[in-house]
Design a protein around this motif. Sequence first.
Motif, mmCIF file in Angstrom:
data_model
loop_
_atom_site.group_PDB
_atom_site.id
_atom_site.type_symbol
_atom_site.label_atom_id
_atom_site.label_comp_id
_atom_site.label_asym_id
_atom_site.label_seq_id
_atom_site.Cartn_x
_atom_site.Cartn_y
_atom_site.Cartn_z
ATOM 1 N N ASP A 116 -18.065 -52.259 111.652
ATOM 2 C CA ASP A 116 -18.668 -53.579 111.457
ATOM 3 C C ASP A 116 -17.930 -54.431 110.438
ATOM 4 O O ASP A 116 -18.227 -55.625 110.314
ATOM 5 C CB ASP A 116 -20.127 -53.433 111.010
ATOM 6 N N VAL A 117 -17.011 -53.858 109.684
ATOM 7 C CA VAL A 117 -16.281 -54.625 108.668
ATOM 8 C C VAL A 117 -15.490 -55.737 109.348
ATOM 9 O O VAL A 117 -14.776 -55.496 110.332
ATOM 10 C CB VAL A 117 -15.346 -53.713 107.850
ATOM 11 N N ALA A 118 -15.618 -56.955 108.830
ATOM 12 C CA ALA A 118 -15.144 -58.143 109.546
ATOM 13 C C ALA A 118 -13.638 -58.198 109.729
ATOM 14 O O ALA A 118 -13.148 -58.665 110.750
ATOM 15 C CB ALA A 118 -15.621 -59.405 108.811
ATOM 16 N N ALA A 119 -12.875 -57.738 108.762
ATOM 17 C CA ALA A 119 -11.417 -57.919 108.831
ATOM 18 C C ALA A 119 -10.710 -56.718 108.211
ATOM 19 O O ALA A 119 -11.324 -55.678 107.963
ATOM 20 C CB ALA A 119 -11.020 -59.209 108.111
ATOM 21 N N HIS A 120 -9.395 -56.878 107.981
ATOM 22 C CA HIS A 120 -8.575 -55.828 107.380
ATOM 23 C C HIS A 120 -8.658 -54.526 108.180
ATOM 24 O O HIS A 120 -8.863 -53.443 107.625
ATOM 25 C CB HIS A 120 -8.987 -55.576 105.920
ATOM 26 N N ARG A 121 -8.517 -54.659 109.493
ATOM 27 C CA ARG A 121 -8.665 -53.492 110.357
ATOM 28 C C ARG A 121 -7.615 -52.424 110.063
ATOM 29 O O ARG A 121 -7.891 -51.223 110.216
ATOM 30 C CB ARG A 121 -8.572 -53.898 111.828
ATOM 31 N N GLY A 152 -15.377 -61.086 97.673
ATOM 32 C CA GLY A 152 -15.899 -61.393 98.988
ATOM 33 C C GLY A 152 -14.990 -61.073 100.145
ATOM 34 O O GLY A 152 -15.130 -61.634 101.231
ATOM 35 N N THR A 153 -14.060 -60.141 99.949
ATOM 36 C CA THR A 153 -13.107 -59.805 101.016
ATOM 37 C C THR A 153 -13.394 -58.460 101.671
ATOM 38 O O THR A 153 -12.617 -58.006 102.505
ATOM 39 C CB THR A 153 -11.667 -59.815 100.467
ATOM 40 N N GLY A 154 -14.493 -57.802 101.283
ATOM 41 C CA GLY A 154 -14.909 -56.588 101.977
ATOM 42 C C GLY A 154 -14.607 -55.282 101.279
ATOM 43 O O GLY A 154 -14.766 -54.216 101.887
ATOM 44 N N LYS A 155 -14.240 -55.317 100.013
ATOM 45 C CA LYS A 155 -13.880 -54.083 99.309
ATOM 46 C C LYS A 155 -15.095 -53.159 99.148
ATOM 47 O O LYS A 155 -15.054 -51.993 99.536
ATOM 48 C CB LYS A 155 -13.282 -54.427 97.935
ATOM 49 N N THR A 156 -16.155 -53.695 98.569
ATOM 50 C CA THR A 156 -17.355 -52.885 98.355
ATOM 51 C C THR A 156 -17.999 -52.487 99.682
ATOM 52 O O THR A 156 -18.446 -51.346 99.851
ATOM 53 C CB THR A 156 -18.368 -53.654 97.489
ATOM 54 N N SER A 157 -18.044 -53.407 100.629
ATOM 55 C CA SER A 157 -18.638 -53.112 101.938
ATOM 56 C C SER A 157 -17.915 -51.973 102.633
ATOM 57 O O SER A 157 -18.545 -51.114 103.274
ATOM 58 C CB SER A 157 -18.614 -54.365 102.821
ATOM 59 N N THR A 158 -16.587 -51.931 102.508
ATOM 60 C CA THR A 158 -15.809 -50.865 103.136
ATOM 61 C C THR A 158 -16.160 -49.510 102.549
ATOM 62 O O THR A 158 -16.367 -48.525 103.271
ATOM 63 C CB THR A 158 -14.299 -51.141 102.967
ATOM 64 N N ILE A 159 -16.259 -49.436 101.220
ATOM 65 C CA ILE A 159 -16.565 -48.157 100.580
ATOM 66 C C ILE A 159 -17.994 -47.714 100.881
ATOM 67 O O ILE A 159 -18.256 -46.537 101.122
ATOM 68 C CB ILE A 159 -16.341 -48.261 99.056
ATOM 69 N N LEU A 160 -18.937 -48.649 100.877
ATOM 70 C CA LEU A 160 -20.325 -48.282 101.182
ATOM 71 C C LEU A 160 -20.460 -47.819 102.633
ATOM 72 O O LEU A 160 -21.214 -46.885 102.930
ATOM 73 C CB LEU A 160 -21.251 -49.465 100.910
ATOM 74 N N ALA A 193 -6.740 -59.013 101.173
ATOM 75 C CA ALA A 193 -6.399 -60.434 101.058
ATOM 76 C C ALA A 193 -7.606 -61.288 101.434
ATOM 77 O O ALA A 193 -8.562 -60.802 102.061
ATOM 78 C CB ALA A 193 -5.223 -60.753 101.975
ATOM 79 N N PRO A 194 -7.606 -62.580 101.062
ATOM 80 C CA PRO A 194 -8.695 -63.463 101.500
ATOM 81 C C PRO A 194 -8.823 -63.436 103.018
ATOM 82 O O PRO A 194 -7.819 -63.353 103.732
ATOM 83 C CB PRO A 194 -8.242 -64.850 101.000
ATOM 84 N N LEU A 195 -10.047 -63.511 103.507
ATOM 85 C CA LEU A 195 -10.285 -63.425 104.941
ATOM 86 C C LEU A 195 -9.744 -64.661 105.665
ATOM 87 O O LEU A 195 -9.793 -65.773 105.132
ATOM 88 C CB LEU A 195 -11.784 -63.291 105.226
ATOM 89 N N GLU A 196 -9.252 -64.449 106.855
ATOM 90 C CA GLU A 196 -8.827 -65.568 107.682
ATOM 91 C C GLU A 196 -10.049 -66.333 108.186
ATOM 92 O O GLU A 196 -11.133 -65.772 108.341
ATOM 93 C CB GLU A 196 -7.987 -65.068 108.862
ATOM 94 N N HIS A 232 -12.204 -64.893 111.048
ATOM 95 C CA HIS A 232 -13.102 -63.791 110.731
ATOM 96 C C HIS A 232 -14.373 -64.286 110.040
ATOM 97 O O HIS A 232 -15.471 -63.793 110.312
ATOM 98 C CB HIS A 232 -12.397 -62.767 109.845
ATOM 99 N N VAL A 233 -14.219 -65.260 109.138
ATOM 100 C CA VAL A 233 -15.386 -65.846 108.472
ATOM 101 C C VAL A 233 -16.262 -66.548 109.497
ATOM 102 O O VAL A 233 -17.493 -66.404 109.499
ATOM 103 C CB VAL A 233 -14.947 -66.837 107.374
ATOM 104 N N ARG A 234 -15.632 -67.293 110.388
ATOM 105 C CA ARG A 234 -16.367 -68.035 111.413
ATOM 106 C C ARG A 234 -17.157 -67.102 112.327
ATOM 107 O O ARG A 234 -18.335 -67.345 112.629
ATOM 108 C CB ARG A 234 -15.383 -68.885 112.230
ATOM 109 N N GLU A 235 -16.528 -66.009 112.757
ATOM 110 C CA GLU A 235 -17.199 -65.076 113.666
ATOM 111 C C GLU A 235 -18.419 -64.434 113.013
ATOM 112 O O GLU A 235 -19.476 -64.309 113.634
ATOM 113 C CB GLU A 235 -16.210 -63.996 114.127
ATOM 114 N N ARG A 236 -18.293 -64.040 111.747
ATOM 115 C CA ARG A 236 -19.417 -63.399 111.076
ATOM 116 C C ARG A 236 -20.535 -64.400 110.807
ATOM 117 O O ARG A 236 -21.724 -64.071 110.933
ATOM 118 C CB ARG A 236 -18.946 -62.750 109.762
#
Length: 364
Positions: A54-59, A84-92, A198-201, A204-208
């Motif tokens: 489910d992580v929005a970017a940085h696949r 806000g680039t998904g660091k904590t969300s990825t680890i959780l 890196a900052p989200l493209e 990716h922000v738009r899709e989420r």
Amino acid sequence: MAEVISLMDIDDKEENHSLKKSVNKGKNVIAAGDTPHPKATPWVEKYRPQSLADVAAHRDIVDTIDRLTSENKLPHLLLYGPPGTGKTSTILALARKLYGSQMHNMVLELNASDDRGIDVVRQQIQDFASTQSFSFGAKSCVKLVLLDEADAMTKDAQFALRRVIEKYTKNTRFSLICNHVNKIIPALQSRCTRFRFAPLEDIHVRERIKIVIEAEGLDVPESGLAALVRLSNGDMRKALNILQSTHMASQQITEEAVYLCTGNPLPKDIEQISYWLLNESFSVGFRQISDMKTRNGLALLDIVREVTMFVFKIKMPSNVRVQLINDLADIEYRLTFGCNDKLQLGALIATFTRARSALVAAAK
């Protein structure tokens, strides 16, 4: 791309010992089974990714971490990059995959901006890491220490943490999250696998955001969506916070509603200000910009930042553009340290007066 520095195999020995319950601090964690009141939950938590998929970017980064986990080769991690680039969300999400319903027992989450001293390393972290790993059936699982905002730790605490990491590698993995990797001592960096977020493209922000809009049944025209994406600057947390706060203030989330809610100057206001800067005299420009600034409740710092972006759209010689942007950066720097607004507004107008003279000279 992911930057892999070192890998450490996980100890596969089966060990069953009681664990101390983890202490969760810093960013709020909503794990599987938690049922907070839906209206009381901030959208940044309500729509936080629950799995790595489910992580929005940085696949590339997420897939690498997922593969290392599946191969039982999870290293110590150092995730760094803007907010806000998904660091904590990825680890959780990784923790949920590893531990499921036992996540609260297996994860110690600390926010280093609050718990930044050496005592925290020697007491909470060492006490948690020193207990043996927990076993799920026939498979042994290491525990996870999640240290958010690790760049706020004191140097002494970082050196102490280095020793704890070395000592308890067999049964504990450490995940450090920070915005500025240069504030992490080399001794810690060398013991972790580093990944830059890196900052989200915009896509990716738009899709989420579209997913949240549909789930909440919001009325958001295309102009409002574009404003949300633009003002987020690649920060998903910021985008969701703006969306939620604008929704609380307005039934329809239009472009104007988004800008008014955030206090940012509207694009039409920036165009008008830029016109005054490029065409009016010093006294007229100063008076008109001051009036608009007071009438609309705008911050000069926001005006300078938006005008800087507008400069990139204006056709002018490259040498004039570079000098103008450098001068604007100097004004922005002074404003961040609380310099007088009237003086800096005068400097802003003077900067464009020089640029206008350079443009006239270049045209001759």
